[in-house]
Design an enzyme around this catalytic site. Structure first.
Site, PDB file in Angstrom:
ATOM      1  N   GLN A  64       4.896  -2.827 -10.819  1.00 18.66           N
ATOM      2  CA  GLN A  64       4.950  -3.390  -9.474  1.00 18.66           C
ATOM      3  C   GLN A  64       4.831  -4.914  -9.554  1.00 18.66           C
ATOM      4  O   GLN A  64       3.893  -5.440 -10.137  1.00 18.66           O
ATOM      5  CB  GLN A  64       3.814  -2.792  -8.616  1.00 18.66           C
ATOM      6  CG  GLN A  64       3.844  -3.213  -7.158  1.00 18.66           C
ATOM      7  CD  GLN A  64       5.080  -2.673  -6.417  1.00 18.66           C
ATOM      8  OE1 GLN A  64       5.520  -1.554  -6.643  1.00 18.66           O
ATOM      9  NE2 GLN A  64       5.647  -3.496  -5.540  1.00 18.66           N
TER      10      GLN A  64
ATOM     11  N   LYS B  14       5.627   4.942  -3.032  1.00 19.28           N
ATOM     12  CA  LYS B  14       6.509   5.473  -4.081  1.00 19.28           C
ATOM     13  C   LYS B  14       5.967   6.814  -4.604  1.00 19.28           C
ATOM     14  O   LYS B  14       6.726   7.753  -4.810  1.00 19.28           O
ATOM     15  CB  LYS B  14       6.653   4.441  -5.214  1.00 19.28           C
ATOM     16  CG  LYS B  14       7.529   3.272  -4.790  1.00 19.28           C
ATOM     17  CD  LYS B  14       7.416   2.040  -5.674  1.00 19.28           C
ATOM     18  CE  LYS B  14       8.188   0.881  -5.030  1.00 19.28           C
ATOM     19  NZ  LYS B  14       7.967  -0.409  -5.669  1.00 19.28           N
TER      20      LYS B  14
ATOM     21  N   ASP C  65      13.757   0.480 -12.887  1.00 19.12           N
ATOM     22  CA  ASP C  65      13.916  -0.632 -11.947  1.00 19.12           C
ATOM     23  C   ASP C  65      15.128  -1.483 -12.327  1.00 19.12           C
ATOM     24  O   ASP C  65      15.509  -2.392 -11.577  1.00 19.12           O
ATOM     25  CB  ASP C  65      12.640  -1.486 -11.939  1.00 19.12           C
ATOM     26  CG  ASP C  65      12.142  -1.751 -10.533  1.00 19.12           C
ATOM     27  OD1 ASP C  65      12.752  -1.228  -9.577  1.00 19.12           O
ATOM     28  OD2 ASP C  65      11.152  -2.483 -10.371  1.00 19.12           O
TER      29      ASP C  65
END
Ligand code: NAP
Length: 297
Positions: free
Chosen positions: A98, A54, A121
């Protein structure tokens, strides 16, 4: 007939080109550089690799990234403090935690703590809730399901007879991360949706009439290719590492759907790897750019 490949890598690459141009335009107009902060707790190799990927893609498109690595022994309060600091940091427009987090941490309160306008997200309850309410627009839609939707739109371009609207869609899995938001996005796009899960009685029968299959379980080849309806579009989200002594690295990545027979029956299908994975990262970059634009509008 063999299925057309829904090449997530190629679609993501196109998106990166557009995002890079848009980032440069935003910088030229307002002097703002979009910023993404990642929070990695623990020392899981796969998670570290995903985070690194990422950051690399952020660098490719001109998004600034800030990595926060937290030891596996960190307490709930320590992780929440990092989120609070990132919420207050004006250089940070998007925050990504994460997943999965180590077992001793409570994931939901940590995700809930992310400021809703930095939730790139799309997993904050307010964003998921807005997705579920007719007529309400979430600030962000979750990256992986949104990437799947973009691939389904790609399939519409490739296959004349295929349309999401009115299609019978089956989503395998009902997780907060993938299955449930995917089902909501498909409903929003006028598909008729069935959500299958571990208690579903006869998955073969459920799949028999599926024009769209989105599979997000994580059990290698649990769906025999023969279960796929002729002409269906198959999006395989699962990516599971399995031992393979014949492979150079000693392992390979596989999805939920057994591809050999499925490719003969489907009209279009994602590869694993190279299907949904790159799209998840592209959507995250797009959401970060959107967050920066909104923040400075
Ligand atoms: P998860 O939280 O473990 O959820 C798995 C889901 O599968 C659950 O809802 C479970 O049902 C369901 N399930 C289990 N056995 C089943 C069966 N026999 N038939 C039908 N459904 C069954 O996993 P996740 O986080 O959603 O991830 C799913 C997969 O996608 C994993 O392989 C993950 O690595 C992959 N993934 C890939 C990306 C990407 O970017 N490529 C991103 C995210 C996830 P219950 O609810 O009844 O337990």
């Amino acid at each position: 007939m063999s299925a057309q490949l829904l090449d997530g890598k190629a679609v993501a690459k196109r998106m990166h080109t557009d995002i890079k141009k848009d980032v440069a335009a935003l910088q030229a107009e307002s002097g703002v550089t979009p910023g993404l902060a990642t929070v990695l707790v623990g020392d899981d190799d796969a998670s570290r690799m995903y985070v690194k990927m990422k950051h690399n893609r952020c660098a490719d498109v001109g998004i600034e990234s800030f990595g926060h690595e937290i030891p596996p022994t960190a307490s709930q309060e320590e992780v929440e403090k990092v989120i609070d600091d990132l919420n207050a940091d004006p250089r940070v427009h998007g925050i990504l935690v994460q997943l999965p987090l180590p077992d001793h941490l409570d994931t939901e309160p940590i995700l809930d703590r992310i400021a809703v306008h930095k939730d790139v997200d799309g997993l904050h309850p307010l964003n998921i809730g807005a997705l579920a309410i007719k007529g309400r627009m979430p600030m962000f839609t979750p990256a992986t399901p949104t990437g799947c939707l973009v691939l389904l739109r790609e399939a519409e371009l490739l296959i004349d007879s295929f349309s999401i609207e009115g299609a019978n869609a089956v989503v395998l899995g009902r997780s907060n991360l993938v299955g449930m938001p995917m089902a909501l996005l498909l409903v929003e796009n006028n598909a008729t949706v069935t959500v299958a899960h571990s208690r579903t009685r006869d998955l073969q029968a459920v799949l028999a009439d599926a024009d769209i299959v989105v599979s997000a379980v994580g059990r290698p080849h649990m769906v025999p290719g023969e279960w796929i309806k002729h002409g269906a579009v198959v999006i395989d989200v699962a990516t599971v590492k399995v031992d393979d002594p014949s492979a150079k690295k000693g392992y390979r990545w596989v999805g939920d759907v057994e591809p050999e027979e499925a490719m003969k029956r489907a009209a279009a299908m994602t590869p694993v790897p190279g299907g949904v994975g790159p799209m998840t990262v592209a959507m995250l970059l797009q959401n970060t750019l959107n967050a920066a634009r909104r923040y400075h509008a």
